[in-house]
Design an enzyme around this catalytic site. Structure first.
Site, PDB file in Angstrom:
ATOM      1  N   ASP A 121      -6.905  -2.851  -7.159  1.00 24.47           N
ATOM      2  CA  ASP A 121      -7.665  -3.342  -6.018  1.00 24.47           C
ATOM      3  C   ASP A 121      -8.018  -4.792  -6.301  1.00 24.47           C
ATOM      4  OD1 ASP A 121      -9.314  -2.258  -3.470  1.00 24.47           O
ATOM      5  OD2 ASP A 121     -10.468  -3.801  -4.514  1.00 24.47           O
ATOM      6  N   TYR A 149     -15.233 -12.210  -0.106  1.00 21.15           N
ATOM      7  CA  TYR A 149     -15.934 -10.959  -0.398  1.00 21.15           C
ATOM      8  C   TYR A 149     -17.253 -11.237  -1.117  1.00 21.15           C
ATOM      9  CZ  TYR A 149     -12.611  -7.275   0.942  1.00 21.15           C
ATOM     10  OH  TYR A 149     -11.839  -6.389   1.642  1.00 21.15           O
ATOM     11  N   ARG A 187      -6.431  12.029  -6.806  1.00 24.54           N
ATOM     12  CA  ARG A 187      -7.663  11.246  -6.727  1.00 24.54           C
ATOM     13  C   ARG A 187      -8.924  12.091  -6.493  1.00 24.54           C
ATOM     14  NH1 ARG A 187      -8.630   6.462  -4.470  1.00 24.54           N
ATOM     15  NH2 ARG A 187     -10.780   7.162  -4.744  1.00 24.54           N
ATOM     16  N   ARG A 212       0.817  -1.214   0.000  1.00 24.75           N
ATOM     17  CA  ARG A 212       0.000   0.000   0.000  1.00 24.75           C
ATOM     18  C   ARG A 212       0.855   1.270   0.000  1.00 24.75           C
ATOM     19  NH1 ARG A 212      -4.761  -1.641   4.331  1.00 24.75           N
ATOM     20  NH2 ARG A 212      -5.548  -3.432   3.186  1.00 24.75           N
ATOM     21  N   ARG A 224      -2.873   6.613  -0.496  1.00 21.83           N
ATOM     22  CA  ARG A 224      -3.270   6.763   0.896  1.00 21.83           C
ATOM     23  C   ARG A 224      -2.432   7.771   1.682  1.00 21.83           C
ATOM     24  NH1 ARG A 224      -5.903   1.875   3.791  1.00 21.83           N
ATOM     25  NH2 ARG A 224      -3.834   1.449   4.592  1.00 21.83           N
TER      26      ARG A 224
END
Length: 384
Positions: free
Chosen positions: A87, A167, A51, A38, A42
């Site tokens: 992702d 998921y 973004r 990551r 972020r």
């Protein structure tokens, strides 16, 4: 076996001798390579600025934006690899599954997959039909990125079949994945079909990245830590092996000088055929490490819950390891973090080779200058 095209960074020799690739292949480097899970996004202000107004999945499927986000931490931190910005649900979306990522919550699916009939509806999309057109945006993003990276390798990224299946069954994030584990035992035939489908979708996604220019590939099993070793071995490992089989056959040749070490071909001065390095990482998977390696991985990522030397012992001291700085330490005073990083580096000596990373992802509130300082520390460190 399928040879990578001559312009591929591995086949062309741009990344084949990099610290990262050689470490994944079990060759200890004088300078320990480092990258962070990551790292793309972020915590970086330039990421947040880029973004603004763009949804996560839209960013992943915009080649120019995905490439720029992948490159940002390489430029800023001087890490030894880029990790492709994506992702784990992207291949599901490309396969026609209705899913969106809700800020603050994560992936949410329009329809959960909880019965044999639900699995049958998924299977109406044959993963084998997901060709170049399906992954065109992904391949273009990889090409744009590797053109900028030069001799710095790009790592491909995909979610492992169990995490994707969990998921799908839960319909979104879950703390214990109880519905997924229930389906595994209540209808093992439907579960096996679901795992085969997710394995092929994830594997196709990973293969597209490698063929387009990624020099290594990492399979993330974010939720495998909720499983017992017995359940993992029987109901999950075969699907993870199936996912990795989509890239296991991809090879390239390295010209070695006679007597340079390695294979018999290298000893004779002939080209040495190598596969694209594959890494397998899971969260809370200290009890599963050997099983995770046995599915066909070259290196194993270790989370922060188990010391790296103990992880290497469980792997027989013959498997390259990646990890495992505790992300919580990134906000600790520098002397505390420095001591922790040095300890991880020392413990990593128990493995044939070590790539320093976090034991999970970069927290969003991390000060980017701390990550840069960690990279500098790792690159300056030498084994006593």
């Amino acid at each position: 076996m399928t040879s990578l095209h001559s312009g591929h960074p591995l086949a062309a020799g741009r990344t084949a001798g990099s610290r990262l690739v050689r470490s994944y292949q079990g060759e200890r480097q004088e300078v320990t390579p480092v990258w962070f899970m990551r790292q793309a996004g972020r915590s970086l202000p330039e990421y947040r600025e880029l973004r603004v107004g763009t949804r996560m999945l839209d960013a992943c499927l915009d080649p120019a934006m995905a490439s720029e986000i992948t490159l940002q931490p390489v430029r800023r931190h001087g890490v030894d690899a880029g990790i492709f910005f994506s992702d784990i649900v992207v291949p599901l979306k490309l396969a026609g599954v209705a899913v969106e990522i809700q800020p603050g919550k994560g992936p949410v699916f329009e329809h959960a997959v909880r019965t044999a009939d639900d699995v049958s509806r998924l299977e109406e999309t044959d993963p084998a039909s997901l060709g170049d057109d399906t992954f065109a945006a992904i391949a273009e993003a990889v090409r744009l990125t590797t053109a900028e990276l030069g001799d710095t390798p790009l790592i491909g990224f995909a979610g492992a079949p169990f995490t994707l299946a969990a998921y799908l069954v839960e319909g979104g994030p879950s703390k214990d994945h109880i519905r997924a584990r229930t389906l595994m035992h209540a209808d093992p035939e439907a579960w096996a079909r679901l795992m085969a489908w997710t394995a092929d979708v994830s594997g196709a996604f990973l293969r597209a990245q490698v063929l387009a220019g990624a020099s290594a590939a990492q399979l993330f099993d974010s939720w495998a830590g909720s499983l017992s070793l017995a359940d993992y071995a029987e109901h999950v490992a075969p699907a993870s092996a199936r996912a990795l089989s989509h890239v296991r056959d991809l090879t390239y040749e390295v010209a070695e000088a006679p007597g340079a070490g390695g294979s018999e071909a290298a000893e004779a001065g002939e080209p040495d055929t190598r596969n694209v390095p594959l890494v397998h990482f899971g969260v809370g998977t200290g009890e599963l490490l050997k099983a995770m390696h046995d599915v066909g991985a070259d290196a194993v990522g270790v989370d922060y819950r188990i010391p790296l030397d103990e992880a290497s012992r469980r792997l027989g001291h013959v498997v390259p390891v990646q990890g495992n700085v505790d992300p919580a330490m990134l906000d600790a005073p520098w002397p505390v973090l420095e001591a922790h990083v040095r300890d991880v580096l020392r413990r990593g000596l128990e493995a044939p080779a070590h790539v320093l990373n976090l034991g999970h992802g970069v927290p969003p509130e991390t000060d980017p200058t701390v990550l840069t300082r960690v990279v500098e520390l790792v690159h300056a460190w030498r084994a006593a």
